[in-house]
Each structure stands twice: as structure tokens, then as C-alpha cells.
Design a protein around this motif. Structure first.
Motif, PDB file in Angstrom:
ATOM      1  N   UNK A   1      27.765  46.657  43.295  1.00 48.74           N
ATOM      2  CA  UNK A   1      29.219  46.784  43.391  1.00 48.74           C
ATOM      3  C   UNK A   1      29.910  45.544  42.827  1.00 48.74           C
ATOM      4  N   UNK A   2      29.372  44.377  43.096  1.00 47.40           N
ATOM      5  CA  UNK A   2      29.940  43.140  42.558  1.00 47.40           C
ATOM      6  C   UNK A   2      29.857  43.140  41.040  1.00 47.40           C
ATOM      7  N   UNK A   3      28.749  43.608  40.491  1.00 49.48           N
ATOM      8  CA  UNK A   3      28.607  43.681  39.029  1.00 49.48           C
ATOM      9  C   UNK A   3      29.622  44.648  38.417  1.00 49.48           C
ATOM     10  N   UNK A   4      29.828  45.788  39.084  1.00 52.46           N
ATOM     11  CA  UNK A   4      30.834  46.733  38.576  1.00 52.46           C
ATOM     12  C   UNK A   4      32.226  46.116  38.630  1.00 52.46           C
ATOM     13  N   UNK A   5      32.523  45.398  39.693  1.00 50.86           N
ATOM     14  CA  UNK A   5      33.823  44.736  39.819  1.00 50.86           C
ATOM     15  C   UNK A   5      33.999  43.683  38.726  1.00 50.86           C
ATOM     16  N   UNK A   6      32.953  42.921  38.464  1.00 54.70           N
ATOM     17  CA  UNK A   6      33.026  41.893  37.418  1.00 54.70           C
ATOM     18  C   UNK A   6      33.270  42.526  36.053  1.00 54.70           C
ATOM     19  N   UNK A   7      32.594  43.625  35.765  1.00 48.90           N
ATOM     20  CA  UNK A   7      32.806  44.316  34.487  1.00 48.90           C
ATOM     21  C   UNK A   7      34.218  44.864  34.387  1.00 48.90           C
ATOM     22  N   UNK A   8      34.720  45.401  35.484  1.00 47.59           N
ATOM     23  CA  UNK A   8      36.082  45.917  35.521  1.00 47.59           C
ATOM     24  C   UNK A   8      37.088  44.788  35.284  1.00 47.59           C
ATOM     25  N   UNK A   9      36.860  43.657  35.944  1.00 41.20           N
ATOM     26  CA  UNK A   9      37.755  42.504  35.764  1.00 41.20           C
ATOM     27  C   UNK A   9      37.713  41.997  34.328  1.00 41.20           C
ATOM     28  N   UNK A  10      36.530  42.006  33.733  1.00 40.44           N
ATOM     29  CA  UNK A  10      36.404  41.563  32.345  1.00 40.44           C
ATOM     30  C   UNK A  10      37.189  42.488  31.419  1.00 40.44           C
ATOM     31  N   UNK A  11      37.099  43.784  31.646  1.00 39.55           N
ATOM     32  CA  UNK A  11      37.843  44.746  30.826  1.00 39.55           C
ATOM     33  C   UNK A  11      39.347  44.568  31.006  1.00 39.55           C
ATOM     34  N   UNK A  12      39.768  44.405  32.242  1.00 39.90           N
ATOM     35  CA  UNK A  12      41.190  44.206  32.520  1.00 39.90           C
ATOM     36  C   UNK A  12      41.694  42.926  31.869  1.00 39.90           C
ATOM     37  N   UNK A  13      40.910  41.865  31.950  1.00 35.92           N
ATOM     38  CA  UNK A  13      41.293  40.600  31.322  1.00 35.92           C
ATOM     39  C   UNK A  13      41.445  40.760  29.805  1.00 35.92           C
ATOM     40  N   UNK A  14      40.545  41.493  29.194  1.00 32.98           N
ATOM     41  CA  UNK A  14      40.608  41.704  27.750  1.00 32.98           C
ATOM     42  C   UNK A  14      41.869  42.473  27.369  1.00 32.98           C
ATOM     43  N   UNK A  15      42.208  43.487  28.162  1.00 33.51           N
ATOM     44  CA  UNK A  15      43.418  44.272  27.879  1.00 33.51           C
ATOM     45  C   UNK A  15      44.667  43.399  28.044  1.00 33.51           C
ATOM     46  N   UNK A  16      44.709  42.628  29.124  1.00 33.84           N
ATOM     47  CA  UNK A  16      45.863  41.749  29.350  1.00 33.84           C
ATOM     48  C   UNK A  16      45.979  40.703  28.251  1.00 33.84           C
ATOM     49  N   UNK A  17      44.859  40.123  27.860  1.00 28.66           N
ATOM     50  CA  UNK A  17      44.872  39.119  26.793  1.00 28.66           C
ATOM     51  C   UNK A  17      45.379  39.716  25.491  1.00 28.66           C
TER      52      UNK A  17
END
Length: 65
Positions: free
Chosen positions: A26-42
Motif C-alpha cells: 500500500x505504501x508503494x502504491x501511495x508513493x507511485x500515486x504521489x509521484x504521478x500527481x507531482x509530475x502532473x502538478x509540475x
């Protein structure tokens, strides 16, 4: 410790191991989700900044490139 206690301890340890593995997944899925969100925001921010920048010119005022 008798055999029944050992058996119960092993079951508890197996359940704990499964819970830890599930939590790690679950932590790995959250990290991947956060990475995707960060890329979109950037990218969104980079597009906004790019639109706001004035045309690139030399000191003489002539356009660059």
C-alpha cells in the motif's frame, strides 16, 4: 512453551508478516500515486510559467533563435 503456544505464536507471526507485506504494498502504491500527481502538478506549473514568460530577446531587443 508448549506445542499449542508455539503453534499460536507461529500463526500470529505469519499474520503479522502478511500485514506488514500488505502495508508495504500500500505504501508503494501511495508513493507511485504521489509521484504521478507531482509530475502532473509540475507540468501544469511549468506550462503556466512558460505562457507568462516574455519572448526571449538579446539585449539589443532582437529575438533569440
Amino acid at each position: 512453551m508448549n506445542e499449542q503456544q508455539v503453534s499460536e505464536l507461529l500463526k500470529a507471526m505469519a499474520a503479522q508478516t502478511k500485514a506488514i507485506n500488505d502495508q508495504a504494498a500500500a505504501i508503494n502504491r501511495l508513493a507511485e500515486s504521489n509521484e504521478s500527481l507531482s509530475a502532473v502538478l509540475y507540468q501544469s506549473y511549468a506550462d503556466e510559467v512558460q505562457d507568462e514568460l516574455p519572448a526571449s530577446t538579446y539585449l539589443s531587443g532582437k529575438p533569440r533563435g
